[in-house]
Design a protein around this motif. Structure first.
Motif, short mmCIF file in Angstrom:
data_model
loop_
_atom_site.label_atom_id
_atom_site.label_comp_id
_atom_site.label_asym_id
_atom_site.label_seq_id
_atom_site.Cartn_x
_atom_site.Cartn_y
_atom_site.Cartn_z
N ALA A 121 1.31 1.07 -0.23
CA ALA A 121 0.90 -0.33 -0.08
C ALA A 121 0.01 -0.77 -1.23
CB ALA A 121 0.18 -0.52 1.25
N ALA A 122 -0.92 0.09 -1.64
CA ALA A 122 -1.81 -0.25 -2.75
C ALA A 122 -1.04 -0.44 -4.04
CB ALA A 122 -2.87 0.84 -2.92
N ARG A 123 -0.04 0.41 -4.24
CA ARG A 123 0.80 0.29 -5.44
C ARG A 123 1.56 -1.03 -5.43
NH1 ARG A 123 1.45 2.32 -10.65
NH2 ARG A 123 3.67 2.27 -11.22
N LEU A 124 2.15 -1.39 -4.28
CA LEU A 124 2.87 -2.65 -4.16
C LEU A 124 1.96 -3.85 -4.41
CD1 LEU A 124 5.08 -1.94 -1.00
CD2 LEU A 124 5.90 -2.26 -3.36
N ALA A 125 0.69 -3.70 -3.97
CA ALA A 125 -0.26 -4.81 -4.10
C ALA A 125 -0.89 -4.89 -5.48
CB ALA A 125 -1.36 -4.66 -3.04
N GLY A 126 -0.65 -3.90 -6.32
CA GLY A 126 -1.22 -3.90 -7.65
C GLY A 126 -2.70 -3.59 -7.69
N ILE A 127 -3.18 -2.80 -6.72
CA ILE A 127 -4.59 -2.43 -6.69
C ILE A 127 -4.89 -1.51 -7.88
CG2 ILE A 127 -6.44 -1.36 -5.33
CD1 ILE A 127 -5.23 -3.92 -4.11
N PHE A 168 8.71 0.29 9.85
CA PHE A 168 7.62 0.63 8.94
C PHE A 168 7.72 -0.16 7.64
CE2 PHE A 168 10.30 3.49 6.41
CZ PHE A 168 9.70 3.43 5.16
N VAL A 169 8.93 -0.57 7.24
CA VAL A 169 9.11 -1.28 5.97
C VAL A 169 8.41 -2.65 5.98
CG1 VAL A 169 10.76 -2.24 4.32
CG2 VAL A 169 11.22 -0.02 5.40
N PRO A 170 8.74 -3.55 6.93
CA PRO A 170 8.04 -4.84 6.92
C PRO A 170 6.53 -4.71 7.17
CG PRO A 170 9.40 -4.62 8.89
CD PRO A 170 9.78 -3.51 7.98
N ARG A 171 6.13 -3.73 7.94
CA ARG A 171 4.69 -3.57 8.20
C ARG A 171 3.97 -3.00 6.99
NH1 ARG A 171 4.67 -1.69 14.59
NH2 ARG A 171 5.74 -3.56 15.34
N ILE A 212 -12.25 -4.73 10.08
CA ILE A 212 -11.16 -3.79 10.36
C ILE A 212 -9.83 -4.51 10.34
CG2 ILE A 212 -11.28 -4.09 12.89
CD1 ILE A 212 -10.81 -0.99 13.06
N TYR A 213 -8.80 -3.78 9.93
CA TYR A 213 -7.43 -4.31 9.91
C TYR A 213 -6.52 -3.26 10.54
CZ TYR A 213 -2.90 -5.86 8.13
OH TYR A 213 -1.59 -6.28 8.03
N HIS A 214 -5.77 -3.67 11.53
CA HIS A 214 -4.82 -2.77 12.19
C HIS A 214 -3.43 -3.02 11.61
CE1 HIS A 214 -8.08 -2.62 15.27
NE2 HIS A 214 -7.68 -1.36 15.34
N ALA A 215 -2.93 -2.06 10.84
CA ALA A 215 -1.64 -2.23 10.19
C ALA A 215 -0.47 -1.97 11.12
CB ALA A 215 -1.55 -1.30 8.98
N GLU A 216 -0.67 -1.14 12.13
CA GLU A 216 0.36 -0.79 13.11
C GLU A 216 1.64 -0.32 12.42
OE1 GLU A 216 -0.40 -0.36 16.00
OE2 GLU A 216 -2.18 -1.57 16.33
N ILE A 217 1.49 0.65 11.53
CA ILE A 217 2.63 1.23 10.82
C ILE A 217 3.05 2.52 11.51
CG2 ILE A 217 3.46 2.20 8.65
CD1 ILE A 217 1.58 0.39 7.17
N ILE A 238 4.91 -3.71 3.94
CA ILE A 238 4.82 -4.88 3.07
C ILE A 238 3.69 -5.79 3.53
CG2 ILE A 238 6.04 -6.98 2.34
CD1 ILE A 238 8.64 -5.32 2.47
N ARG A 239 3.53 -5.92 4.84
CA ARG A 239 2.43 -6.74 5.37
C ARG A 239 1.08 -6.16 4.98
NH1 ARG A 239 1.78 -7.45 11.79
NH2 ARG A 239 1.03 -5.32 11.52
N LEU A 240 0.94 -4.83 5.03
CA LEU A 240 -0.31 -4.20 4.59
C LEU A 240 -0.56 -4.46 3.11
CD1 LEU A 240 -2.76 -2.33 4.90
CD2 LEU A 240 -1.22 -0.37 4.63
N ALA A 241 0.50 -4.35 2.30
CA ALA A 241 0.36 -4.62 0.87
C ALA A 241 -0.08 -6.07 0.64
CB ALA A 241 1.68 -4.34 0.15
N ARG A 242 0.49 -6.99 1.39
CA ARG A 242 0.11 -8.39 1.26
C ARG A 242 -1.35 -8.60 1.64
NH1 ARG A 242 3.59 -10.48 4.58
NH2 ARG A 242 5.22 -10.64 2.98
N PHE A 243 -1.80 -7.92 2.71
CA PHE A 243 -3.20 -8.01 3.13
C PHE A 243 -4.13 -7.53 2.02
CE2 PHE A 243 -6.86 -5.67 4.85
CZ PHE A 243 -7.53 -6.70 5.50
#
Length: 369
Positions: free
Chosen positions: A104-110, A71-74, A58-63, A76-81
């Motif tokens: 987040a998925a789009r930023l991460a290139g999923i 919400f912006v840095p969080r 599990i991952y808690h994004a806390e967005i 980005i943190r989710l995208a990085r994860f």
């Protein structure tokens, strides 16, 4: 691919895995083939359940919402994860899960971003429709649990048919075996010999139309006084519903059980299941009634008509209180109830969890091929 397929399931919040979408997501997580997939539950906002009871990855994004600049840095943190953990697929659920998860998925290139449609949008306003349209262009595939919802997605959202997969809700039939608690529960609710106990399992909110349930039940009681109504669920409508039952003279025949975690046990004590929703996609509640071997009286919304007909209950127009009452009156004969219940149990086998998970496996692997 020489490793398990990594799937991130993103949802806004899970207080308890008992509500419709939350229950089905938890079912997927518990039953997805571990030899092929490595799932991770990503929660946007933590709950006691997600922090202490969920045992998988599990991952808690806390967005928070858009109203907070954090919400912006969080996000980005989710995208990085997602990127660093090399997820192959992101599958999103609920409004915020769809919105933030897709971004987040789009930023991460999923490569594969799967959206969900598990209701028919009765809650959507102009703003929500605009947000849904905005993120839809980035979602590569969609899963819905109902053929009627797929048709709506094609007609109203202009989503290409070829990227929509229909996978009905699945259910563990072993949870709905007969229980020795039947007689003790009926005694606890004050049922007498010959009473016909009809249960309605649904959160007490307007879309489930408990107002219509109680009005239809009161009409049916005037012709069959052996009927008794058991309401499972809670919500802000409860005081008004208790008042309505009193005004209609049936309060003594309506049991309000509140929120419960032992639904299969409760269903074993009933004689029939009832749902009078104004809107559904594919109802988990109806599926549980089938698994419990109950006759079903329900409104004809979503894919209810694929699960219920005259052979195992009554399908009535949404909002038609008199038709609902007629359906309840039709439960009077015990032999007929037994036949309908047996047919319900037979139909439930079409939704057995193992068959459902094979369809998810084929869908996810197909997305990557």
């Amino acid at each position: 691919m020489n490793r398990n397929v990594r799937i991130a399931f993103i949802i806004d919040y899970i207080e308890s895995p008992t509500a419709g979408t939350e229950k089905q997501l938890n079912t997927i997580l518990e039953n997805l083939d571990g030899r092929t997939f490595q799932p991770c539950l990503c929660i946007l906002r933590a709950s006691d359940w997600s922090r202490s009871e969920y045992k998988g990855e599990i991952y808690h994004a806390e967005i928070p919402s858009f109203r907070s600049l954090s919400f912006v840095p969080r996000l980005i943190r989710l995208a990085r994860f997602l990127k660093e953990n090399e997820f192959d697929i992101v599958h999103t659920f609920h409004r915020d899960g769809d919105l933030f998860g897709t971004m987040a998925a789009r930023l991460a290139g999923i490569p594969v971003i799967v959206g969900s449609r598990r209701d028919q949008g009765y809650w959507l306003n102009r703003k929500e429709r605009a947000l849904r349209k905005l993120i839809r262009r980035f979602q590569t595939h969609f899963i819905t649990n109902a053929h009627s919802t797929k048709r709506q997605m094609i007609a109203q959202e202009r989503i290409p048919e070829g990227i929509i997969e229909v996978i009905p809700n699945g259910i563990d039939l072993s949870l709905f075996a007969p229980s020795d608690a039947r007689e003790s529960l009926r005694a606890e609710w004050g049922a007498e010999a010959g009473d016909i106990l009809v249960g309605c399992v649904a959160t007490l909110r307007p879309v489930k139309d408990h107002d219509g349930v109680i009005r239809g039940f009161a009409q049916a009681c005037s012709e069959n006084p052996r009927l008794k109504l058991v309401l499972v669920g809670d919500g802000r409508c409860r005081p008004d519903l208790e008042r309505l039952a009193s005004e209609l003279g049936v309060r003594s025949r309506v049991e309000f059980l509140g929120k419960r975690k032992d639904v299969p046990r409760i269903l074993s004590a009933l004689d029939a299941g009832l749902l009078f929703s104004k809107s559904e996609s594919m109802s988990n509640t109806i599926l549980e009634y089938l698994a419990a071997g109950l006759p079903v009286v329900c409104s004809d919304v979503g894919d209810a008509g694929e699960m219920v007909d005259d052979a195992n209950g009554a399908l009535v127009p949404s909002g038609d209180v008199r038709a609902l009452a007629t359906g309840l009156i039709g439960l009077a004969d015990a032999d007929a109830r037994a036949r309908m219940g047996a047919e319900s149990r037979r139909r439930s086998r079409e939704y057995e969890i193992g068959m459902c998970m094979e369809r998810f496996k084929a869908f996810y692997t197909g997305c990557l091929s």
